[in-house]
Design a protein around this motif. Structure first.
Motif, PDB file in Angstrom:
ATOM      1  N   GLY A  54      34.381  56.725  25.530  1.00  0.00           N
ATOM      2  CA  GLY A  54      35.467  57.690  25.679  1.00  0.00           C
ATOM      3  C   GLY A  54      36.390  57.419  26.836  1.00  0.00           C
ATOM      4  N   ALA A  55      36.069  56.433  27.656  1.00  0.00           N
ATOM      5  CA  ALA A  55      36.890  56.129  28.824  1.00  0.00           C
ATOM      6  C   ALA A  55      38.153  55.373  28.424  1.00  0.00           C
ATOM      7  CB  ALA A  55      36.088  55.306  29.825  1.00  0.00           C
ATOM      8  N   SER A  56      39.180  55.464  29.264  1.00  0.00           N
ATOM      9  CA  SER A  56      40.430  54.730  29.070  1.00  0.00           C
ATOM     10  C   SER A  56      40.743  53.966  30.349  1.00  0.00           C
ATOM     11  CB  SER A  56      41.590  55.667  28.742  1.00  0.00           C
ATOM     12  OG  SER A  56      41.402  56.294  27.486  1.00  0.00           O
ATOM     13  N   VAL A  57      41.108  52.693  30.195  1.00  0.00           N
ATOM     14  CA  VAL A  57      41.400  51.838  31.349  1.00  0.00           C
ATOM     15  C   VAL A  57      42.755  51.177  31.143  1.00  0.00           C
ATOM     16  CG1 VAL A  57      40.630  49.921  32.784  1.00  0.00           C
ATOM     17  CG2 VAL A  57      38.935  51.361  31.630  1.00  0.00           C
ATOM     18  N   VAL A  58      43.600  51.249  32.156  1.00  0.00           N
ATOM     19  CA  VAL A  58      44.889  50.564  32.142  1.00  0.00           C
ATOM     20  C   VAL A  58      44.905  49.557  33.286  1.00  0.00           C
ATOM     21  CG1 VAL A  58      47.372  50.784  32.486  1.00  0.00           C
ATOM     22  CG2 VAL A  58      46.164  52.445  31.067  1.00  0.00           C
ATOM     23  N   ILE A  59      45.238  48.305  32.968  1.00  0.00           N
ATOM     24  CA  ILE A  59      45.365  47.249  33.965  1.00  0.00           C
ATOM     25  C   ILE A  59      46.847  47.021  34.246  1.00  0.00           C
ATOM     26  CG2 ILE A  59      44.947  44.819  34.504  1.00  0.00           C
ATOM     27  CD1 ILE A  59      42.583  44.910  32.575  1.00  0.00           C
ATOM     28  N   ILE A  60      47.224  47.077  35.512  1.00  0.00           N
ATOM     29  CA  ILE A  60      48.586  46.741  35.926  1.00  0.00           C
ATOM     30  C   ILE A  60      48.576  45.294  36.405  1.00  0.00           C
ATOM     31  CG2 ILE A  60      50.448  47.240  37.537  1.00  0.00           C
ATOM     32  CD1 ILE A  60      49.457  50.101  37.683  1.00  0.00           C
ATOM     33  N   ILE A  78      49.752  47.194  31.544  1.00  0.00           N
ATOM     34  CA  ILE A  78      51.173  47.329  31.841  1.00  0.00           C
ATOM     35  C   ILE A  78      51.608  46.059  32.549  1.00  0.00           C
ATOM     36  CG2 ILE A  78      52.912  48.570  33.174  1.00  0.00           C
ATOM     37  CD1 ILE A  78      51.159  51.081  32.862  1.00  0.00           C
ATOM     38  N   ARG A  79      52.561  45.363  31.986  1.00  0.00           N
ATOM     39  CA  ARG A  79      53.048  44.106  32.551  1.00  0.00           C
ATOM     40  C   ARG A  79      54.224  44.397  33.464  1.00  0.00           C
ATOM     41  NH1 ARG A  79      55.103  39.758  34.261  1.00  0.00           N
ATOM     42  NH2 ARG A  79      55.509  37.913  32.987  1.00  0.00           N
ATOM     43  N   ILE A  80      54.060  44.088  34.748  1.00  0.00           N
ATOM     44  CA  ILE A  80      55.141  44.240  35.703  1.00  0.00           C
ATOM     45  C   ILE A  80      55.754  42.866  35.983  1.00  0.00           C
ATOM     46  CG2 ILE A  80      54.209  46.338  36.732  1.00  0.00           C
ATOM     47  CD1 ILE A  80      53.032  44.653  38.968  1.00  0.00           C
ATOM     48  N   PRO A  81      56.987  42.808  36.498  1.00  0.00           N
ATOM     49  CA  PRO A  81      57.621  41.509  36.741  1.00  0.00           C
ATOM     50  C   PRO A  81      56.741  40.598  37.589  1.00  0.00           C
ATOM     51  CG  PRO A  81      59.219  43.264  36.990  1.00  0.00           C
ATOM     52  CD  PRO A  81      57.889  43.928  36.819  1.00  0.00           C
ATOM     53  N   GLY A  82      56.622  39.361  37.176  1.00  0.00           N
ATOM     54  CA  GLY A  82      55.739  38.422  37.859  1.00  0.00           C
ATOM     55  C   GLY A  82      56.393  37.779  39.067  1.00  0.00           C
ATOM     56  N   VAL A  83      55.551  37.365  40.006  1.00  0.00           N
ATOM     57  CA  VAL A  83      55.983  36.550  41.134  1.00  0.00           C
ATOM     58  C   VAL A  83      55.060  35.335  41.183  1.00  0.00           C
ATOM     59  CG1 VAL A  83      56.902  38.475  42.459  1.00  0.00           C
ATOM     60  CG2 VAL A  83      54.514  37.842  42.739  1.00  0.00           C
ATOM     61  N   THR A  84      55.533  34.268  41.800  1.00  0.00           N
ATOM     62  CA  THR A  84      54.729  33.060  41.874  1.00  0.00           C
ATOM     63  C   THR A  84      54.778  32.482  43.269  1.00  0.00           C
ATOM     64  OG1 THR A  84      54.303  30.903  40.829  1.00  0.00           O
ATOM     65  CG2 THR A  84      56.604  31.511  41.189  1.00  0.00           C
ATOM     66  N   LYS A  85      53.711  31.808  43.651  1.00  0.00           N
ATOM     67  CA  LYS A  85      53.608  31.214  44.981  1.00  0.00           C
ATOM     68  C   LYS A  85      54.138  29.795  44.958  1.00  0.00           C
ATOM     69  CE  LYS A  85      50.348  31.026  48.839  1.00  0.00           C
ATOM     70  NZ  LYS A  85      48.942  31.309  49.253  1.00  0.00           N
ATOM     71  N   LEU A  86      54.980  29.468  45.920  1.00  0.00           N
ATOM     72  CA  LEU A  86      55.565  28.142  46.023  1.00  0.00           C
ATOM     73  C   LEU A  86      54.659  27.222  46.858  1.00  0.00           C
ATOM     74  CD1 LEU A  86      59.240  29.265  46.740  1.00  0.00           C
ATOM     75  CD2 LEU A  86      58.256  28.566  44.551  1.00  0.00           C
ATOM     76  N   PRO A  87      54.848  25.910  46.760  1.00  0.00           N
ATOM     77  CA  PRO A  87      54.006  24.975  47.517  1.00  0.00           C
ATOM     78  C   PRO A  87      54.026  25.211  49.026  1.00  0.00           C
ATOM     79  CG  PRO A  87      55.230  23.808  45.821  1.00  0.00           C
ATOM     80  CD  PRO A  87      55.755  25.206  45.830  1.00  0.00           C
ATOM     81  N   ALA A 109      57.858  50.544  42.080  1.00  0.00           N
ATOM     82  CA  ALA A 109      58.266  51.741  41.337  1.00  0.00           C
ATOM     83  C   ALA A 109      57.476  51.882  40.036  1.00  0.00           C
ATOM     84  CB  ALA A 109      59.767  51.685  41.048  1.00  0.00           C
ATOM     85  N   LEU A 110      57.243  50.775  39.360  1.00  0.00           N
ATOM     86  CA  LEU A 110      56.491  50.813  38.104  1.00  0.00           C
ATOM     87  C   LEU A 110      55.030  51.182  38.338  1.00  0.00           C
ATOM     88  CD1 LEU A 110      57.999  47.652  36.369  1.00  0.00           C
ATOM     89  CD2 LEU A 110      58.367  50.039  35.716  1.00  0.00           C
ATOM     90  N   ILE A 111      54.443  50.672  39.416  1.00  0.00           N
ATOM     91  CA  ILE A 111      53.056  51.014  39.734  1.00  0.00           C
ATOM     92  C   ILE A 111      52.923  52.500  40.023  1.00  0.00           C
ATOM     93  CG2 ILE A 111      51.201  50.657  41.418  1.00  0.00           C
ATOM     94  CD1 ILE A 111      52.343  47.772  41.761  1.00  0.00           C
ATOM     95  N   LEU A 112      53.843  53.041  40.815  1.00  0.00           N
ATOM     96  CA  LEU A 112      53.807  54.464  41.128  1.00  0.00           C
ATOM     97  C   LEU A 112      54.003  55.309  39.880  1.00  0.00           C
ATOM     98  CD1 LEU A 112      53.695  56.822  43.104  1.00  0.00           C
ATOM     99  CD2 LEU A 112      56.136  56.464  43.573  1.00  0.00           C
ATOM    100  N   VAL A 137      51.096  50.885  48.183  1.00  0.00           N
ATOM    101  CA  VAL A 137      50.949  51.970  49.164  1.00  0.00           C
ATOM    102  C   VAL A 137      51.491  53.304  48.650  1.00  0.00           C
ATOM    103  CG1 VAL A 137      51.653  52.774  51.450  1.00  0.00           C
ATOM    104  CG2 VAL A 137      50.794  50.443  51.155  1.00  0.00           C
ATOM    105  N   PRO A 138      52.697  53.349  48.044  1.00  0.00           N
ATOM    106  CA  PRO A 138      53.156  54.650  47.518  1.00  0.00           C
ATOM    107  C   PRO A 138      52.207  55.234  46.474  1.00  0.00           C
ATOM    108  CG  PRO A 138      54.996  53.126  47.671  1.00  0.00           C
ATOM    109  CD  PRO A 138      53.757  52.311  47.930  1.00  0.00           C
ATOM    110  N   ALA A 139      51.637  54.400  45.620  1.00  0.00           N
ATOM    111  CA  ALA A 139      50.680  54.886  44.633  1.00  0.00           C
ATOM    112  C   ALA A 139      49.406  55.370  45.308  1.00  0.00           C
ATOM    113  CB  ALA A 139      50.363  53.779  43.621  1.00  0.00           C
ATOM    114  N   LEU A 140      48.960  54.686  46.354  1.00  0.00           N
ATOM    115  CA  LEU A 140      47.775  55.131  47.090  1.00  0.00           C
ATOM    116  C   LEU A 140      48.011  56.498  47.724  1.00  0.00           C
ATOM    117  CD1 LEU A 140      46.727  51.779  48.834  1.00  0.00           C
ATOM    118  CD2 LEU A 140      45.479  52.964  47.017  1.00  0.00           C
ATOM    119  N   ASP A 141      49.181  56.673  48.346  1.00  0.00           N
ATOM    120  CA  ASP A 141      49.512  57.967  48.945  1.00  0.00           C
ATOM    121  C   ASP A 141      49.501  59.075  47.897  1.00  0.00           C
ATOM    122  OD1 ASP A 141      49.841  57.290  51.669  1.00  0.00           O
ATOM    123  OD2 ASP A 141      51.856  56.510  51.284  1.00  0.00           O
TER     124      ASP A 141
END
Length: 423
Positions: A54-60, A78-87, A109-112, A137-141
């Protein structure tokens, strides 16, 4: 193997909520590069709904390949805009033509908004206490004010203390542990490694730490649609570099061993991963085509089936691959990455000390084809992980379920003004 855990909110006499059976869990997957964080979050999410239908899980997640993976009923993402690490260690936006600051603002904003709309009972943050550049942090607050239980989940090894301590100080991570998190789950064993020991955490934070054990993995219930090469119909060595974005050295080393030593008997299948550079992959394929005991595949979203079928494994030593080697009881040679972090090297050293794997590294010795050939040859006589008894080694998902049950039984009902009006 776990420390006692205290729940600051549980001492406030908050009313009890519904049991975990119908709980909502939000997971933030820190995934600026590779597959590790996503695959760990997926394993936890699937285990939650398998145990509590009966549980529901959403991965951001910002992973560009999250849609390639299957999730159990009750899990979505929920797919949020990706970022990538440079060399050079810096970051950029993965797909959007916007600045990194603007991308982080959008992600934040999307996470909140997800937190507000989903109303989770438990929020599990992966690895980074404040998220990528503070974006959670805003979502944690917000969620802390609602009575939602906040959990930080970290792998068994983060980095060498000399780098981890200043990094966490710069990010305000230690302060965030004290301010926000009800519990800290270390997905490993205290007797193997203590990833936060060097931080000199306050006693009240130390008491919130639980060492869960490693997260065991299962073979997916549905078959893979990927056609496996003929080489897999006989005993073979699976060579995997995870996402593949930083596995060039390992692949080159394995190929060079077969090029230099024609007496190597056991064939090997090299799995490139989805993030390998195309030009490097083309060059590797040209060399592999000349070796009758080598073959390759690009990517398999059900790699567990290949791992189960393999006679032995060669891998870089990331957290997920290590869990899979233990879960499928495979003789494994770890060739850890040593740049830019020593995380994999530290894990490999400790695992070899316990007799769970063997290790081959170019950290202090030269990378020669002869060393790799000898290590590959020795795999067949290496003990399996199951021959070493370590209590609680693969109990991670069981401990996660126990802690989730305890947290949701003391969670206050979510009742913002607009929600009350709706009722």
């Amino acid at each position: 193997m776990a420390n006692a855990v205290t729940n600051p909110k549980a001492d406030k006499g908050l009313p009890l909520s519904a049991p975990l059976q119908g709980a909502r869990v939000l997971i933030y997957s820190h995934d600026t590069f590779g597959l590790g964080h996503l695959r760990r979050s997926r394993a936890i999410a699937n285990a939650i709904v398998e145990d509590r239908p009966g549980a529901s899980v959403v991965i951001i997640s910002g992973s560009p390949v999250i849609g390639n993976f299957e999730f159990e009923s009750g899990v979505d993402y929920i797919r949020i805009p990706g970022v990538t690490k440079l060399p050079d260690g810096d970051y950029r936006c993965l797909n959007l033509n916007v600045s990194l600051d603007e991308a982080v603002g959008l992600r934040q904003a999307l996470i909140l908004q997800a937190a507000r709309a989903f109303r989770p009972d438990v929020f599990i943050v992966d690895k980074e206490p404040t998220g990528f550049r503070g974006e959670v942090v805003p979502a944690l607050d917000y969620l802390q004010a609602t009575g939602c239980r906040l959990v930080l989940g970290i792998r068994d090894v983060m980095d060498e203390p000399a780098l981890l301590v200043p990094e966490w100080e710069r990010k305000g991570a230690t302060e965030a542990l004290t301010r926000y998190y009800d519990e800290i789950w270390v997905y490993g064993l205290k007797d193997v490694y203590q990833p936060l020991k060097a931080l000199d955490l306050p006693a009240e934070v130390e008491r919130r730490i639980t060492y869960t054990g490693y997260l065991r993995r299962e073979v997916p219930p549905t078959p893979s649609l990927t056609k496996y090469p003929k080489i897999t119909k006989q005993p073979f060595i699976l060579v995997t570099t995870g996402g593949g974005g930083d596995g060039d050295d390992l692949i080159d080393w394995v190929i060079s061993a077969y090029e230099a030593d024609e007496t190597l008997e056991q064939p090997a299948l090299i799995l490139f991963g989805p993030f390998i550079d195309r030009d490097k992959r083309r060059s590797f394929m040209e060399r592999i085509a000349r070796q009758p005991k080598l073959d390759a595949m690009s990517f398999d979203n059900k790699i567990e089936r290949l791992m189960k079928r393999a006679d032995a494994m060669v891998a870089m030593g990331g957290y997920n691959t290590f869990c899979e080697a233990l879960s499928f009881d495979k003789r494994t040679l770890i060739v850890p990455r040593t740049r830019p972090r020593l995380e994999q090297y530290i894990r490999a050293v400790e695992a070899e000390r316990l007799g769970l794997v063997s290790m081959l590294s170019d950290y202090k010795e030269p990378r020669t084809p002869e060393r790799m050939a000898a290590a590959l040859r020795n795999l067949s006589s290496q003990p399996r992980p199951s021959e070493v008894f370590i209590p609680g080694l693969l109990d991670g998902l069981d401990r996660v379920q126990e802690r989730l049950k305890a947290l949701t039984e003391t969670r206050a009902p979510f009742a913002p003004a607009y929600h009350q009006a709706a009722e």
